[in-house]
Design an enzyme around this catalytic site. Structure first.
Site, PDB file in Angstrom:
ATOM      1  N   GLU A  97       3.548   5.528   9.411  1.00  0.00           N
ATOM      2  CA  GLU A  97       3.100   6.784   8.814  1.00  0.00           C
ATOM      3  C   GLU A  97       2.579   7.776   9.858  1.00  0.00           C
ATOM      4  O   GLU A  97       2.768   8.991   9.721  1.00  0.00           O
ATOM      5  CB  GLU A  97       2.033   6.519   7.748  1.00  0.00           C
ATOM      6  CG  GLU A  97       2.589   5.912   6.454  1.00  0.00           C
ATOM      7  CD  GLU A  97       2.998   4.446   6.565  1.00  0.00           C
ATOM      8  OE1 GLU A  97       2.617   3.774   7.544  1.00  0.00           O
ATOM      9  OE2 GLU A  97       3.705   3.961   5.659  1.00  0.00           O
ATOM     10  N   HIS A 108      -0.701   0.333  -5.093  1.00  0.00           N
ATOM     11  CA  HIS A 108       0.263   1.323  -5.580  1.00  0.00           C
ATOM     12  C   HIS A 108      -0.383   2.203  -6.637  1.00  0.00           C
ATOM     13  O   HIS A 108       0.307   2.800  -7.452  1.00  0.00           O
ATOM     14  CB  HIS A 108       1.516   0.636  -6.145  1.00  0.00           C
ATOM     15  CG  HIS A 108       2.236  -0.180  -5.127  1.00  0.00           C
ATOM     16  ND1 HIS A 108       1.900  -1.478  -4.842  1.00  0.00           N
ATOM     17  CD2 HIS A 108       3.250   0.140  -4.283  1.00  0.00           C
ATOM     18  CE1 HIS A 108       2.677  -1.941  -3.880  1.00  0.00           C
ATOM     19  NE2 HIS A 108       3.502  -0.978  -3.524  1.00  0.00           N
TER      20      HIS A 108
END
Ligand SMILES: Cc1ncc(C[n+]2csc(CCOP(=O)(O)OP(=O)(O)O)c2C)c(N)n1
Ligand SMILES: [Mg+2]
Length: 737
Positions: free
Chosen positions: A468, A538
């Site tokens: 990321e 999530h």
């Protein structure tokens, strides 16, 4: 800036093949000596408490001057680190400019008094503003090299367009440009070092990585940071690299190494890695004393390798200069450094009023009317949804999901603006292009980028490594060159490796460079829970962590139309934007809308009244908008008329809309999915209590999730996250207060 003392760099000098000309040797010594004297002058000022920080290039001068002489300022690009005074002097930053930064003067061309000394930045020389964070600059260098390559393949993309951010970004590029970046050997332990080498190697980018190895990271010796003690050995298997390991105190060896490195890069063969062994005679910084952790024999051995003394000896030994000529040269440079310091001390300081300049773009205001085209347009001919885009569900007319209209906006904007690139994990249809003709394509784990690679090609839409910080760091490099990266972080839960790049780099580029540089990238990030089984990793929220970052716009749409219009504004504006997309809302029945056409935009900072009401104001956003609607409908049955405001953008937010509604209803609830404590609602509630106290008939109420993470088991998830019943209970309670 008009500088009092002219550039230290002399015009290009011819190099005699095989050995340095006398003229070149004198020039190298001049730059090395000047760098040391500017350091010494700063140290004096620090002792006198006239400046506030000092860190030197002492011992690194030969390596740095050689790098600069092998490259072309204003043509090549530079992402140096804090020790690179000799590099920057040799590129053309003047001693006067350096001293202006040391005193924190308004006229400091690198930062206007905002950054410490030696935090370099110069637009004319192509030195991009760097931070104190070790290693982040390497990924910017990688993105910069990608942008340079892109523009040389697509020169038409360099054209300006007065309708968006492009009006404010001049693009310069050369097909054979090189990007230089540097770091200390200790900093090679950072993951971003490896992430940068990964992409530079894989894409054969023309980046020179220079490791200035002085053997210590403050007090930590090299073997603690680097297994085996030699970084060259560890990186040796990266494909496509040119490698050189040199005595960084020998300017001639360094110059040859950088010339070969630049040649490799300019020829398009790939990146280069130059590892220079240098010394550190002045400890880490003014505040450090290396006698505390280095033994005397080691320090004495280092002193014998001081590049300045060695070069002076060489000039004498080879008859290049006499002792008196060296003295005369040194005296003139002493004077230059002293004069630069004196003038800087007289320079006006920045005004307190200027503090908030350049937090955001002063040229293009995303809250302005220019971004207001909220009337739904008839579905235009050749609309995004007819070709490309999401398969099946997106075709035909009628209401579209949020996923459809985000995808449509990406298609439209990529057609409209050739400077947009889209990348992230799994965002391509298929990395192996030969597969493309046979398969439907992935286009993102939520399929939000579906069809983009197929329509716009693999140079504009591609998969990143699973890293990321790599995604965001490169985006900063792209954006500083005038491109518009619209990148995806696959799940908000995994944004944290990029946090350093977001907080210390992306959001700060404009402010810390006093408006000289900007990195207006868009980060699209699926967020939130209510997934039934999404579990901890999530389902996270956490928007308030990002609204707490000055310089970053934070957008959080609740329906398809808003997502389309706000994404367009995010892409066209000139600020970095965190664009939060609630996963649960992607394909909800709630909030579907017809395709609004390719010019539909919504300004930031304008809330939407989802439901007018008179009894209670409910301020919310994201997935709580439909849940608040359900609660309000039930409350209506009990005679309570709730007004729901959907903020749509969290920074900036629409204070006027909140104030107007609260003055009308006198009761307010702020509701969000994120955890209650220290959440976004705390700020809004505090401001309401502060500024609207006289209008209130009851306390300000907040609703959020429990102060925990979201669990997998649905019974737990339901209890952790706020539900319509939670909101209804709060409405009834507050009305009765
Ligand atoms: C990400 C980050 N962590 C910690 C620091 C604090 N810090 C500043 S310099 C430094 C040591 C760097 O050593 P090295 O990379 O060898 O460079 P040198 O200073 O020796 O040239 C540290 C730990 C920082 N600036 N950035
Ligand atoms: Mg070091």
């Amino acid at each position: 800036m008009e500088s009092a003392v002219s550039s230290a760099r002399e015009p290009e000098l011819a190099v005699v093949a095989g050995s340095l000309s006398h003229q070149r040797m004198v020039e190298i010594y001049r730059l090395m000596y000047l760098s040391r004297r500017v350091d010494d002058r700063e140290i004096l000022l620090k002792r006198q408490q006239k400046i506030f920080f000092q860190i030197s290039a002492a011992g690194h001068e030969a390596l740095q001057v050689a790098a600069a002489l092998a490259l072309k300022p204003g043509y090549d690009w530079f992402f140096p680190y804090y020790r690179d005074r000799a590099l920057c002097l040799a590129l053309g930053v003047t001693p006067a400019e350096m001293m202006l930064q040391a005193v924190g003067a308004a006229a400091d061309p690198a930062s206007g008094g905002r950054q410490m000394p030696t935090h370099w930045s110069s637009r004319p020389l192509h030195i991009v503003s760097t931070s104190s964070s070790t290693t982040t600059q390497l990924l910017h260098a990688v993105g910069c090299a990608e942008a340079g390559r892109y523009f040389s393949h697509h020169p038409e993309a360099a054209e300006k367009d007065s309708r968006d951010y492009r009006a404010f970004h001049d693009v310069e590029f050369h097909g054979d440009e090189v990007v230089f970046t540097s770091l200390g050997e200790g900093s090679t332990s950072q993951g971003e070092f490896w992430e940068a080498l990964n992409t530079a190697s894989n894409q054969k980018l023309p980046v020179i990585f220079c490791v200035e190895d002085n053997g210590y990271a403050i007090s930590v010796p090299v073997e603690v940071n680097t297994p085996g003690g030699n970084i060259s050995k560890l990186v040796a298997n990266f494909p496509n690299f040119h490698f050189a390991e040199v005595d960084g105190t020998d300017p001639e060896a360094c110059l040859r190494a950088f010339e070969a490195a630049a040649g490799h890069c300019r020829a398009g063969l790939g990146p280069a890695f130059v590892h220079g062994h240098v010394v550190r005679p002045y400890s880490h910084a003014f505040s450090d004393d290396d006698k505390l952790y280095r033994c005397a024999t080691e320090r004495d051995a280092d002193a014998l390798r001081d590049p300045l003394a060695k070069m002076q000896m060489r000039l004498l030994r080879e008859g290049v200069l006499t002792e008196s000529e060296i003295n005369a040269l040194e005296q003139s440079l002493d004077l230059l450094a002293a004069e630069a310091a004196e003038r800087a001390l007289e320079a006006p300081l920045p005004t307190v009023e200027s503090i908030t300049d350049h937090v955001y773009s002063g040229d293009l205001d995303p809250t302005s009317h220019d971004f207001a085209s909220e009337q739904i347009q008839e579905q235009s001919q050749g609309s995004s949804l007819a070709g490309g885009g999401l398969a099946g569900s997106a075709k035909g007319s009628g209401p579209r999901t949020m996923a459809d209209l985000i995808n449509a906006c990406l298609h439209d904007e990529m057609r409209h603006d050739p400077r947009i690139v889209v990348y992230g994990e799994d965002v391509a249809d298929a990395s192996r292009t030969q597969a493309l003709s046979e398969v439907e394509g992935k286009g993102g784990v939520f399929k939000l980028t579906a069809g983009l690679q197929t329509e716009f090609g693999s140079e504009r839409v591609f998969n990143s490594p699973l890293a990321e910080a790599n995604i965001v760091g490169r985006a900063i490099g792209y954006a500083t060159r005038g491109m518009k990266p619209v990148v995806e972080i696959q799940f908000f839960d995994y944004i944290w490796p990029a946090m350093h790049q977001i907080r210390n780099e992306l959001a700060l580029m404009r402010w810390r460079s006093n408006g000289a540089w900007a990195s207006p990238a868009v980060l699209r990030v699926p967020i939130g829970g209510y997934l039934t089984g999404g579990s901890i990793y999530h389902s996270q929220s956490g928007e308030s962590i990002f609204t707490h970052i000055p310089g970053l716009r934070v957008v959080f749409p609740s329906n398809a139309l808003d997502a389309n219009g706000l994404l367009r504004t995010a892409i066209r504006c000139d600020d970095p934007v965190l664009f939060l997309e609630h996963k649960r809302l992607y394909r909800e029945t709630y909030g579907r809308a017809p395709y609004p056409g390719p010019e539909f935009a919504i300004p930031f900072g304008k809330a939407r009244i989802v439901r007018p009401g008179t009894d209670i104001t409910l301020v919310t956003y994201g997935a709580l908008v439909p849940r608040a609607m359900q609660a309000a409908q039930k409350a209506q049955l009990q005679g309570i008329d709730v007004e729901i405001l959907d903020l749509r953008t969290l920074n900036p937010y629409d204070w006027e809309a909140i104030a107007t509604s609260v003055r009308k209803t006198s009761r307010v609830i702020v509701a969000h999915e994120d955890m209650l404590s220290w959440g976004y609602g705390a700020e809004i509630a505090a401001r309401i209590a502060d500024e609207l106290f006289d209008s209130l008939d009851s306390p300000v109420r907040r609703i959020g999730s429990m102060d925990t993470f979201v669990a997998y088991q649905p019974v737990l998830e339901d209890a952790i996250l706020p539900q319509p019943e939670t909101i209804l209970r709060a409405i009834i309670d507050l009305k009765a207060y």
